[in-house]
Write a protein that holds these residues in place. Structure first.
Motif, PDB file in Angstrom:
ATOM      1  N   MET A   1       0.824  -1.174   0.000  1.00  0.00           N
ATOM      2  CA  MET A   1       0.000   0.000   0.000  1.00  0.00           C
ATOM      3  C   MET A   1       0.876   1.248   0.000  1.00  0.00           C
ATOM      4  SD  MET A   1      -3.010   0.815   2.647  1.00  0.00           S
ATOM      5  CE  MET A   1      -3.160   2.455   3.227  1.00  0.00           C
ATOM      6  N   ARG A   2       0.584   2.158  -0.889  1.00  0.00           N
ATOM      7  CA  ARG A   2       1.369   3.379  -1.016  1.00  0.00           C
ATOM      8  C   ARG A   2       0.978   4.371   0.075  1.00  0.00           C
ATOM      9  NH1 ARG A   2       1.419   8.100  -5.137  1.00  0.00           N
ATOM     10  NH2 ARG A   2       3.457   8.905  -4.601  1.00  0.00           N
ATOM     11  N   ALA A   3       1.979   5.022   0.640  1.00  0.00           N
ATOM     12  CA  ALA A   3       1.732   5.994   1.708  1.00  0.00           C
ATOM     13  C   ALA A   3       1.153   7.277   1.135  1.00  0.00           C
ATOM     14  CB  ALA A   3       3.031   6.299   2.441  1.00  0.00           C
ATOM     15  N   GLU A   4       0.269   7.883   1.890  1.00  0.00           N
ATOM     16  CA  GLU A   4      -0.293   9.179   1.528  1.00  0.00           C
ATOM     17  C   GLU A   4       0.798  10.240   1.727  1.00  0.00           C
ATOM     18  OE1 GLU A   4      -3.038  11.755   0.118  1.00  0.00           O
ATOM     19  OE2 GLU A   4      -3.369   9.602   0.366  1.00  0.00           O
ATOM     20  N   PRO A   5       1.142  11.005   0.672  1.00  0.00           N
ATOM     21  CA  PRO A   5       2.182  12.020   0.815  1.00  0.00           C
ATOM     22  C   PRO A   5       1.809  13.055   1.875  1.00  0.00           C
ATOM     23  CG  PRO A   5       1.665  11.672  -1.497  1.00  0.00           C
ATOM     24  CD  PRO A   5       0.630  10.941  -0.700  1.00  0.00           C
ATOM     25  N   ARG A   6       2.702  13.254   2.829  1.00  0.00           N
ATOM     26  CA  ARG A   6       2.498  14.239   3.882  1.00  0.00           C
ATOM     27  C   ARG A   6       3.850  14.711   4.377  1.00  0.00           C
ATOM     28  NH1 ARG A   6       2.719  14.145   9.262  1.00  0.00           N
ATOM     29  NH2 ARG A   6       1.645  15.792  10.375  1.00  0.00           N
ATOM     30  N   PHE A   7       4.199  15.945   4.043  1.00  0.00           N
ATOM     31  CA  PHE A   7       5.463  16.511   4.499  1.00  0.00           C
ATOM     32  C   PHE A   7       5.389  16.674   6.015  1.00  0.00           C
ATOM     33  CE2 PHE A   7       8.631  19.708   5.392  1.00  0.00           C
ATOM     34  CZ  PHE A   7       9.670  19.355   4.553  1.00  0.00           C
ATOM     35  N   ASP A   8       6.379  16.147   6.719  1.00  0.00           N
ATOM     36  CA  ASP A   8       6.394  16.178   8.180  1.00  0.00           C
ATOM     37  C   ASP A   8       7.643  16.932   8.633  1.00  0.00           C
ATOM     38  OD1 ASP A   8       6.782  15.477  10.949  1.00  0.00           O
ATOM     39  OD2 ASP A   8       5.411  13.798  10.646  1.00  0.00           O
ATOM     40  N   GLU A   9       7.449  18.171   9.069  1.00  0.00           N
ATOM     41  CA  GLU A   9       8.584  18.999   9.483  1.00  0.00           C
ATOM     42  C   GLU A   9       9.333  18.396  10.663  1.00  0.00           C
ATOM     43  OE1 GLU A   9       8.106  23.208   9.750  1.00  0.00           O
ATOM     44  OE2 GLU A   9       6.669  23.230   8.102  1.00  0.00           O
ATOM     45  N   THR A  10       8.648  17.647  11.493  1.00  0.00           N
ATOM     46  CA  THR A  10       9.302  17.015  12.634  1.00  0.00           C
ATOM     47  C   THR A  10      10.326  15.989  12.165  1.00  0.00           C
ATOM     48  OG1 THR A  10       7.324  17.294  13.979  1.00  0.00           O
ATOM     49  CG2 THR A  10       8.906  15.649  14.713  1.00  0.00           C
ATOM     50  N   ILE A  11       9.967  15.185  11.195  1.00  0.00           N
ATOM     51  CA  ILE A  11      10.877  14.157  10.681  1.00  0.00           C
ATOM     52  C   ILE A  11      11.934  14.753   9.764  1.00  0.00           C
ATOM     53  CG2 ILE A  11      11.003  12.119   9.160  1.00  0.00           C
ATOM     54  CD1 ILE A  11       8.376  11.218  10.301  1.00  0.00           C
ATOM     55  N   HIS A  12      11.642  15.864   9.124  1.00  0.00           N
ATOM     56  CA  HIS A  12      12.523  16.421   8.098  1.00  0.00           C
ATOM     57  C   HIS A  12      13.878  16.885   8.635  1.00  0.00           C
ATOM     58  CE1 HIS A  12      13.339  17.756   4.071  1.00  0.00           C
ATOM     59  NE2 HIS A  12      13.719  18.932   4.527  1.00  0.00           N
ATOM     60  N   ALA A  13      13.959  17.247   9.898  1.00  0.00           N
ATOM     61  CA  ALA A  13      15.245  17.654  10.475  1.00  0.00           C
ATOM     62  C   ALA A  13      16.266  16.543  10.225  1.00  0.00           C
ATOM     63  CB  ALA A  13      15.091  17.922  11.966  1.00  0.00           C
ATOM     64  N   PRO A  14      17.481  16.884   9.804  1.00  0.00           N
ATOM     65  CA  PRO A  14      18.450  15.859   9.364  1.00  0.00           C
ATOM     66  C   PRO A  14      18.678  14.699  10.332  1.00  0.00           C
ATOM     67  CG  PRO A  14      19.271  18.038   8.842  1.00  0.00           C
ATOM     68  CD  PRO A  14      18.021  18.238   9.661  1.00  0.00           C
ATOM     69  N   THR A  15      18.874  14.972  11.598  1.00  0.00           N
ATOM     70  CA  THR A  15      19.131  13.882  12.546  1.00  0.00           C
ATOM     71  C   THR A  15      17.905  12.986  12.667  1.00  0.00           C
ATOM     72  OG1 THR A  15      20.728  15.196  13.783  1.00  0.00           O
ATOM     73  CG2 THR A  15      19.741  13.335  14.939  1.00  0.00           C
ATOM     74  N   ARG A  16      16.731  13.569  12.727  1.00  0.00           N
ATOM     75  CA  ARG A  16      15.506  12.774  12.850  1.00  0.00           C
ATOM     76  C   ARG A  16      15.248  11.966  11.587  1.00  0.00           C
ATOM     77  NH1 ARG A  16      11.579  17.149  15.888  1.00  0.00           N
ATOM     78  NH2 ARG A  16      12.904  17.346  17.732  1.00  0.00           N
ATOM     79  N   LEU A  17      15.513  12.556  10.440  1.00  0.00           N
ATOM     80  CA  LEU A  17      15.321  11.862   9.169  1.00  0.00           C
ATOM     81  C   LEU A  17      16.254  10.659   9.076  1.00  0.00           C
ATOM     82  CD1 LEU A  17      13.807  11.923   6.455  1.00  0.00           C
ATOM     83  CD2 LEU A  17      15.646  13.353   5.577  1.00  0.00           C
ATOM     84  N   ARG A  18      17.512  10.850   9.432  1.00  0.00           N
ATOM     85  CA  ARG A  18      18.476   9.749   9.396  1.00  0.00           C
ATOM     86  C   ARG A  18      18.099   8.653  10.382  1.00  0.00           C
ATOM     87  NH1 ARG A  18      23.525  12.067  11.098  1.00  0.00           N
ATOM     88  NH2 ARG A  18      24.497  10.102  10.537  1.00  0.00           N
ATOM     89  N   LEU A  19      17.645   9.051  11.567  1.00  0.00           N
ATOM     90  CA  LEU A  19      17.240   8.086  12.580  1.00  0.00           C
ATOM     91  C   LEU A  19      16.051   7.258  12.097  1.00  0.00           C
ATOM     92  CD1 LEU A  19      17.258   6.843  15.418  1.00  0.00           C
ATOM     93  CD2 LEU A  19      15.964   8.841  16.200  1.00  0.00           C
ATOM     94  N   CYS A  20      15.038   7.913  11.581  1.00  0.00           N
ATOM     95  CA  CYS A  20      13.854   7.194  11.081  1.00  0.00           C
ATOM     96  C   CYS A  20      14.218   6.286   9.909  1.00  0.00           C
ATOM     97  CB  CYS A  20      12.762   8.179  10.682  1.00  0.00           C
ATOM     98  SG  CYS A  20      12.002   9.029  12.090  1.00  0.00           S
ATOM     99  N   ALA A  21      15.086   6.762   9.025  1.00  0.00           N
ATOM    100  CA  ALA A  21      15.504   5.948   7.882  1.00  0.00           C
ATOM    101  C   ALA A  21      16.249   4.702   8.343  1.00  0.00           C
ATOM    102  CB  ALA A  21      16.374   6.773   6.940  1.00  0.00           C
ATOM    103  N   MET A  22      17.071   4.853   9.365  1.00  0.00           N
ATOM    104  CA  MET A  22      17.810   3.699   9.874  1.00  0.00           C
ATOM    105  C   MET A  22      16.866   2.687  10.522  1.00  0.00           C
ATOM    106  SD  MET A  22      20.804   3.585  12.721  1.00  0.00           S
ATOM    107  CE  MET A  22      21.414   2.008  13.295  1.00  0.00           C
TER     108      MET A  22
END
Length: 100
Positions: free
Chosen positions: A1-22
């Motif tokens: 199932m494809r995710a609904e596009p939603r820009f999330d400023e909380t996740i977008h911060a570099p450290t948070r983005l890298r953490l979530c990706a990991m």
């Protein structure tokens, strides 16, 4: 199932983005492993984790370490279902913005 596009400023911060990706492909990971892999101090990672736990994006658990003789416990962190949806939606929004 494809995710609904939603820009999330909380996740977008570099450290948070890298953490979530990991964490996205994992059930959970040891706090010390995450800190070492991302090249973060434990204090910086702790603050980031605490903020994402407050939002319901991460969960933490502490348990006795099978590798230690003392009483210290190890901490594991993982994305919650809400965190996975938020991360997937954020990636979908970035792909959409990039015209992919």
């Amino acid at each position: 199932m494809r995710a609904e596009p939603r820009f999330d400023e909380t996740i977008h911060a570099p450290t948070r983005l890298r953490l979530c990706a990991m964490l996205r492909p994992l059930d959970d990971a040891a706090f010390s492993t995450v800190a070492a892999t991302l090249g973060l101090s434990e204090a910086n990672l702790s603050k980031t984790v605490r903020n994402l736990v407050e939002l319901g994006y991460l969960t933490t658990s502490k348990q006795a370490s099978p590798h230690r003789a003392d009483a210290r416990r190890t901490t594991t962190i993982g994305l919650t279902a809400l965190g996975r949806r938020a991360f997937d939606g954020h990636l979908a929004a970035l792909h959409e913005m990039a015209g992919a």
